[in-house]
Design a protein around this motif. Sequence first.
Motif, PDB file in Angstrom:
ATOM      1  N   VAL A  43      31.319  16.175  39.825  1.00 42.85           N
ATOM      2  CA  VAL A  43      31.380  15.174  40.559  1.00 42.85           C
ATOM      3  C   VAL A  43      32.481  15.186  41.825  1.00 42.85           C
ATOM      4  O   VAL A  43      32.280  15.338  42.995  1.00 42.85           O
ATOM      5  N   VAL A  44      33.761  15.711  41.356  1.00 42.89           N
ATOM      6  CA  VAL A  44      34.791  15.892  42.353  1.00 42.89           C
ATOM      7  C   VAL A  44      34.360  17.055  43.201  1.00 42.89           C
ATOM      8  O   VAL A  44      34.847  16.853  44.503  1.00 42.89           O
ATOM      9  N   THR A  46      31.692  18.400  44.040  1.00 40.96           N
ATOM     10  CA  THR A  46      30.572  18.092  45.019  1.00 40.96           C
ATOM     11  C   THR A  46      31.062  17.347  46.067  1.00 40.96           C
ATOM     12  O   THR A  46      30.794  17.735  47.286  1.00 40.96           O
ATOM     13  N   LEU A  47      31.828  16.193  45.771  1.00 36.54           N
ATOM     14  CA  LEU A  47      32.320  15.363  46.692  1.00 36.54           C
ATOM     15  C   LEU A  47      33.406  16.375  47.902  1.00 36.54           C
ATOM     16  O   LEU A  47      33.545  16.274  48.960  1.00 36.54           O
ATOM     17  N   PHE A  48      34.086  17.157  47.213  1.00 36.96           N
ATOM     18  CA  PHE A  48      35.222  18.122  47.795  1.00 36.96           C
ATOM     19  C   PHE A  48      34.228  18.935  48.887  1.00 36.96           C
ATOM     20  O   PHE A  48      34.847  19.012  49.879  1.00 36.96           O
ATOM     21  N   TYR A  50      31.361  18.469  50.159  1.00 34.23           N
ATOM     22  CA  TYR A  50      30.815  17.828  51.176  1.00 34.23           C
ATOM     23  C   TYR A  50      31.941  17.416  52.275  1.00 34.23           C
ATOM     24  O   TYR A  50      31.431  17.497  53.434  1.00 34.23           O
ATOM     25  N   VAL A  51      32.994  17.056  51.864  1.00 36.74           N
ATOM     26  CA  VAL A  51      34.153  16.794  53.002  1.00 36.74           C
ATOM     27  C   VAL A  51      34.368  18.179  53.506  1.00 36.74           C
ATOM     28  O   VAL A  51      34.559  18.255  54.925  1.00 36.74           O
ATOM     29  N   LYS A  54      31.759  18.898  56.243  1.00 36.64           N
ATOM     30  CA  LYS A  54      31.812  17.983  57.479  1.00 36.64           C
ATOM     31  C   LYS A  54      32.989  18.443  58.181  1.00 36.64           C
ATOM     32  O   LYS A  54      32.852  18.357  59.517  1.00 36.64           O
ATOM     33  N   MET A 188      27.260  23.426  46.800  1.00 39.14           N
ATOM     34  CA  MET A 188      27.373  21.855  46.577  1.00 39.14           C
ATOM     35  C   MET A 188      26.423  21.300  45.767  1.00 39.14           C
ATOM     36  O   MET A 188      26.531  20.534  45.025  1.00 39.14           O
ATOM     37  N   ALA A 192      26.438  19.505  41.975  1.00 40.28           N
ATOM     38  CA  ALA A 192      26.070  18.167  41.638  1.00 40.28           C
ATOM     39  C   ALA A 192      24.691  18.216  40.785  1.00 40.28           C
ATOM     40  O   ALA A 192      24.976  17.254  39.818  1.00 40.28           O
TER      41      ALA A 192
END
Length: 300
Positions: A43-44, A46-48, A50-51, A54, A188, A192
């Motif tokens: 989860v960490v 995936t979020l990383f 994603y950031v 962006k 990513m 997930a």
Amino acid sequence: MSEKMKGNLLLLLTAMIWGASFVAQVSGMDHVGPFAFNFARNVVATLFLYVVLKLWPLITGKEMEEETPEMKRPTLIGGILVGIVLGIAMTFQQIGVIYTTAGKAGFITALYIILVPLFGIFIGQKIKGRVWIAVLLAVAGLYLLSVTEGFVIGRGDSFVILCAFAYTFHILVVDHFSPKAHGVKLSMIQFAVAGLVSLILMVAFRENFSMEALINAAPPILYAGVLSSGVGFTLQIIAQKKTDPTMASMIMSLESVFAVIAGAILLGEVLSPREVMGCILMFVAIILAQLPDKRERSLE
């Protein structure tokens, strides 16, 4: 400093990060179970990513690779398939480090470097003579490292061996989809999906999971999720554009050495003389399997 040297130094840093991640995985088991740890780290990660996706233009000053319409399907399907295999590989490895040392887990996991060309037989690739020599050395090293009296392989080592086979399939699946897919988005998606696999296993096996345990395990989870998965992946992409693949793979194989060093320094792990010899044989096998032949060197 040349671009190639910069790339090699970045790969060396990546190998250090990945080697130390085995310590994080062992430490995390003090607070949470293997499925919960993998769920949280993915989860960490995936979020990383994603950031990173962006903020890439702000970080690098350049636009990231654009996802063309032709990339969408292989990125999605590839990400799902790669994520399932990664989830299985992580599961075997995380269970394995409960019963074995971080250093031994690092070396046994590195077997995938030899297994990948061996599995190439099934898709019509020819295996060079030095690879067969590397296989024999790796088997001898694995015997010294893992097999106890009575020809019994330790429980933890057995799981890590299965992990090495799973990572072999992971590399082959990535190799199939990555040329057609968007690199960062594929990664990513894979994290997930791997997290979903871990969540399903966590529920199926009724693994205990509490917010207090998660908070206590936060440092190793963040290391594994942000540094090992997120930063390590990003550094690898950047660095491999600056150096040749043979040098890259040889530097990355140092991950197993850094796993032993990190285990000794941070966890106080000590290998027996027999296990040290096993590590040496496996390391020689790993390097031998990656050396280019004369024809490849002449084409560089």
